[in-house]
Design an enzyme around this catalytic site. Structure first.
Site, PDB file in Angstrom:
ATOM      1  N   ARG A 114     -31.931  19.143 -59.494  1.00  0.00           N
ATOM      2  CA  ARG A 114     -31.217  20.308 -58.946  1.00  0.00           C
ATOM      3  C   ARG A 114     -29.933  19.820 -58.310  1.00  0.00           C
ATOM      4  O   ARG A 114     -29.938  18.819 -57.586  1.00  0.00           O
ATOM      5  CB  ARG A 114     -32.042  20.997 -57.857  1.00  0.00           C
ATOM      6  CG  ARG A 114     -33.208  21.796 -58.347  1.00  0.00           C
ATOM      7  CD  ARG A 114     -34.126  22.081 -57.181  1.00  0.00           C
ATOM      8  NE  ARG A 114     -34.546  20.844 -56.536  1.00  0.00           N
ATOM      9  CZ  ARG A 114     -35.068  20.767 -55.324  1.00  0.00           C
ATOM     10  NH1 ARG A 114     -35.233  21.859 -54.604  1.00  0.00           N
ATOM     11  NH2 ARG A 114     -35.434  19.599 -54.802  1.00  0.00           N
ATOM     12  N   GLY A 128     -27.063  31.495 -60.816  1.00  0.00           N
ATOM     13  CA  GLY A 128     -25.819  31.016 -61.425  1.00  0.00           C
ATOM     14  C   GLY A 128     -25.934  29.534 -61.689  1.00  0.00           C
ATOM     15  O   GLY A 128     -27.038  29.008 -61.840  1.00  0.00           O
ATOM     16  N   CYS A 176     -26.718  25.488 -65.291  1.00  0.00           N
ATOM     17  CA  CYS A 176     -27.944  25.277 -66.075  1.00  0.00           C
ATOM     18  C   CYS A 176     -28.632  26.571 -66.513  1.00  0.00           C
ATOM     19  O   CYS A 176     -28.753  26.815 -67.724  1.00  0.00           O
ATOM     20  CB  CYS A 176     -28.911  24.431 -65.279  1.00  0.00           C
ATOM     21  SG  CYS A 176     -28.158  22.895 -64.730  1.00  0.00           S
ATOM     22  N   LYS A 236     -37.886  21.246 -71.488  1.00  0.00           N
ATOM     23  CA  LYS A 236     -36.709  21.483 -70.635  1.00  0.00           C
ATOM     24  C   LYS A 236     -36.301  22.960 -70.652  1.00  0.00           C
ATOM     25  O   LYS A 236     -36.120  23.593 -69.607  1.00  0.00           O
ATOM     26  CB  LYS A 236     -35.560  20.590 -71.122  1.00  0.00           C
ATOM     27  CG  LYS A 236     -34.227  20.884 -70.503  1.00  0.00           C
ATOM     28  CD  LYS A 236     -34.195  20.514 -69.031  1.00  0.00           C
ATOM     29  CE  LYS A 236     -32.880  20.963 -68.425  1.00  0.00           C
ATOM     30  NZ  LYS A 236     -32.677  20.465 -67.101  1.00  0.00           N
TER      31      LYS A 236
HETATM   32  C1  UGA Z   1     -31.748  23.950 -62.138  1.00  0.00           C
HETATM   33  C2  UGA Z   1     -33.233  23.544 -62.061  1.00  0.00           C
HETATM   34  O1  UGA Z   1     -33.780  23.951 -60.804  1.00  0.00           O
HETATM   35  C3  UGA Z   1     -33.396  22.036 -62.231  1.00  0.00           C
HETATM   36  O2  UGA Z   1     -34.786  21.699 -62.263  1.00  0.00           O
HETATM   37  C4  UGA Z   1     -32.749  21.613 -63.554  1.00  0.00           C
HETATM   38  O3  UGA Z   1     -32.823  20.215 -63.766  1.00  0.00           O
HETATM   39  C5  UGA Z   1     -31.284  22.012 -63.527  1.00  0.00           C
HETATM   40  O4  UGA Z   1     -31.203  23.444 -63.369  1.00  0.00           O
HETATM   41  C6  UGA Z   1     -30.652  21.578 -64.836  1.00  0.00           C
HETATM   42  O5  UGA Z   1     -31.059  22.073 -65.893  1.00  0.00           O
HETATM   43  O6  UGA Z   1     -29.859  20.634 -64.845  1.00  0.00           O
HETATM   44  P1  UGA Z   1     -29.694  23.973 -60.404  1.00  0.00           P
HETATM   45  O7  UGA Z   1     -28.971  24.776 -61.432  1.00  0.00           O
HETATM   46  O8  UGA Z   1     -29.022  22.810 -59.789  1.00  0.00           O
HETATM   47  O9  UGA Z   1     -31.077  23.380 -61.023  1.00  0.00           O
HETATM   48  O10 UGA Z   1     -30.044  24.941 -59.215  1.00  0.00           O
HETATM   49  P2  UGA Z   1     -31.316  25.724 -58.649  1.00  0.00           P
HETATM   50  O11 UGA Z   1     -31.611  25.221 -57.304  1.00  0.00           O
HETATM   51  O12 UGA Z   1     -32.421  25.760 -59.608  1.00  0.00           O
HETATM   52  O13 UGA Z   1     -30.674  27.190 -58.492  1.00  0.00           O
HETATM   53  C7  UGA Z   1     -30.177  27.900 -59.618  1.00  0.00           C
HETATM   54  C8  UGA Z   1     -29.774  29.296 -59.223  1.00  0.00           C
HETATM   55  O14 UGA Z   1     -30.894  30.095 -58.907  1.00  0.00           O
HETATM   56  C9  UGA Z   1     -28.846  29.379 -58.007  1.00  0.00           C
HETATM   57  O15 UGA Z   1     -27.851  30.342 -58.273  1.00  0.00           O
HETATM   58  C10 UGA Z   1     -29.755  29.830 -56.884  1.00  0.00           C
HETATM   59  O16 UGA Z   1     -29.094  30.530 -55.866  1.00  0.00           O
HETATM   60  C11 UGA Z   1     -30.699  30.733 -57.649  1.00  0.00           C
HETATM   61  N1  UGA Z   1     -32.019  30.894 -56.998  1.00  0.00           N
HETATM   62  C12 UGA Z   1     -32.873  29.847 -56.919  1.00  0.00           C
HETATM   63  C13 UGA Z   1     -32.378  32.129 -56.498  1.00  0.00           C
HETATM   64  O17 UGA Z   1     -31.589  33.104 -56.560  1.00  0.00           O
HETATM   65  N2  UGA Z   1     -33.612  32.278 -55.941  1.00  0.00           N
HETATM   66  C14 UGA Z   1     -34.488  31.252 -55.854  1.00  0.00           C
HETATM   67  O18 UGA Z   1     -35.615  31.473 -55.340  1.00  0.00           O
HETATM   68  C15 UGA Z   1     -34.103  30.003 -56.350  1.00  0.00           C
END
Ligand code: UGA
Length: 441
Positions: free
Chosen positions: A154, A260, A263, A207
């Protein structure tokens, strides 16, 4: 063990640096000379907590180096990680040009057995495609294996995720390749991190299936939140109770303005595209993508409703200034890619509203997107000066304990749209804010 990592973007840089931290000798390569020069000067091109220290330490201890010399690096290393970008094309398919270029380079420099590891997120079937490219150029006599080893990092927590992974997935076709990969990850192996050993296609699918499921889970709780708003229920309590069921788990059940980043939007699009290619209509993913887009726009409607204006009107936000706190797609990153803030701010501007904004880290990247169409502020408090409504878009820790009385005194009118639910509705109402959030009645 000598390891090459090709591509010093987010995934490559974190992977290379953390492998060096685990004792590997790592060479990171990029065609971007400026980037490599920067890294060699000790400048880190991305914001990622903890990464700078690891790079500094491992460069000093000579386990980590950066170069543009791809040919020599391939020749000198047994394991070659491909960690180049796979940006989405207009139709949602992943663009594999960079991966294919690297595969050709590997084939041209195959001076002995090598394990070619795909770390970039690539469509199912890419491992075989890479294998074919290398085989066609290198000929039948050269020995190599292709492995799929997807990352689950993440942004903002990538170092921690790399050091303590939930699982390590290795998709390979030979015992030799699996043994070498276990050696690469020996530190994790000793720490008893679970390993999932599969064929290449399964690893590639894991993935997409994981990321798309998380995107779907967020979208689900966002829809429940929208319904809670209408029904007078509290989504936080709903999510908490749901999460107590071990089969559901409490993680990724925080409602907000939509997911957003680099990923989830890209990977859900790619999964939809892959499905279509196989003649399968993946309704659930298509709907997730659509609903997530709608969620961002729904947030503008929510702000309009709070302000008592008709969102449908062409100049709905005329004569109104909106203060925005948080621009990056999530906290602890300067990444603006697919951030809900882009849709939300552009929508308000298109309806004649004015924007004042502040983000702790993402201001430079935001400037590249919004140019001079918004006012960039120095801190939280200057961003709310004279505004009619404050919108909290990213849950940076420093926004959680604001002096809300001071905020209120600085504002022109006292509307507060807390789109990450970081404040207590009752407290805000008591302070005299007209408050709205996501899914709390
Ligand atoms: C995501 C995955 O969590 C990782 O496991 C994966 O390796 C990565 O994509 C990737 O494919 O490289 P990331 O995009 O860094 O990681 O961020 P996240 O923490 O997963 O959040 C993604 C989005 O979801 C953000 O916009 C966040 O605000 C939103 N989100 C997350 C929510 O709106 N609610 C939640 O409960 C969790």
């Amino acid at each position: 063990m000598r390891v090459a990592v090709i591509g010093t973007g987010y995934v490559g840089l974190v992977t290379g640096s953390c492998l060096a931290e685990f004792g590997m000798y790592v060479t990171c390569v990029d065609i971007d000379k400026q980037k490599i020069d920067k890294l060699n000067r000790g400048e880190i091109p991305i914001y990622e907590p903890g990464l700078e220290l690891i790079i500094e330490k491992n460069v000093k201890e000579e386990r980590l180096k950066f170069t543009t010399d791809i040919d020599e690096t391939i020749k000198n290393n047994l394991v070659v990680f491909i960690a180049v970008g796979t940006p989405p094309k207009d139709d949602g398919a992943a663009d594999l040009t960079f991966v294919e270029n690297v595969a050709r380079k590997i084939a041209e420099n195959l001076n002995g057995y090598k394990v070619v590891v795909d770390k970039s997120t690539v469509p199912v079937g890419t491992g075989q495609h890479v294998k074919k490219i290398i085989r066609n150029i290198a000929g039948d006599n050269k020995r190599f294996d292709v492995v799929s080893n997807p990352e689950f990092l993440r942004e903002g927590a990538a170092v921690q995720d790399f050091m303590k992974p939930d699982r390590i997935v290795i998709g390979a076709e030979s015992e030799e390749a699996v043994a070498i990969m276990k050696d690469v990850y020996s530190a994790h192996y000793l720490n008893e991190a679970p390993f999932v050993i599969t064929n290449i296609e399964t690893a590639e699918m894991i993935k997409y299936a994981s990321n798309a499921f998380l995107a779907l889970k967020i979208t689900y709780i966002n829809e429940i939140a929208n319904l809670c708003d209408l029904a007078g229920a509290d989504v936080h309590k709903v999510a908490k109770a749901m999460g107590m069921d071990g089969r559901i788990s409490p993680k990724f059940l925080h409602p907000g303005p939509g997911y957003g980043g680099s990923c989830f939007p890209k990977d859900t699009q790619a999964l939809a595209y892959i499905s279509k290619e196989y003649g399968y209509d993946f309704n659930l993913i298509n709907t997730t993508i659509k609903v997530n887009e709608q969620q961002k726009v729904k947030m503008v409607e929510k702000i309009a409703k709070l302000l008592g204006i008709d969102y449908k009107k062409k100049n709905a936000f005329e004569n109104l200034t909106i203060g925005i706190l948080g621009l990056s797609f999530k906290p602890n990153t300067d990444d603006m890619r697919e951030s809900p803030s882009i849709t939300i701010i552009n929508e308000i501007i298109s309806k004649n509203g004015k924007i004042k904004a502040f983000d702790p880290i993402a201001m430079d990247n935001a400037k590249k997107i919004f140019g001079n169409s918004i006012v960039y502020c120095e801190d939280e408090y200057s961003a709310v000066e004279g505004v009619d409504c404050l919108v909290i878009l990213t849950e940076w820790n420093q926004f959680r304990k604001l002096d809300m009385q001071r905020i209120k005194d600085l504002m022109n009118r006292h509307y507060l749209a807390d789109l990450r639910n970081i404040y207590e509705p009752e407290k805000m109402n008591k302070l005299g804010f007209k408050y709205t959030s996501v899914g709390r009645g």
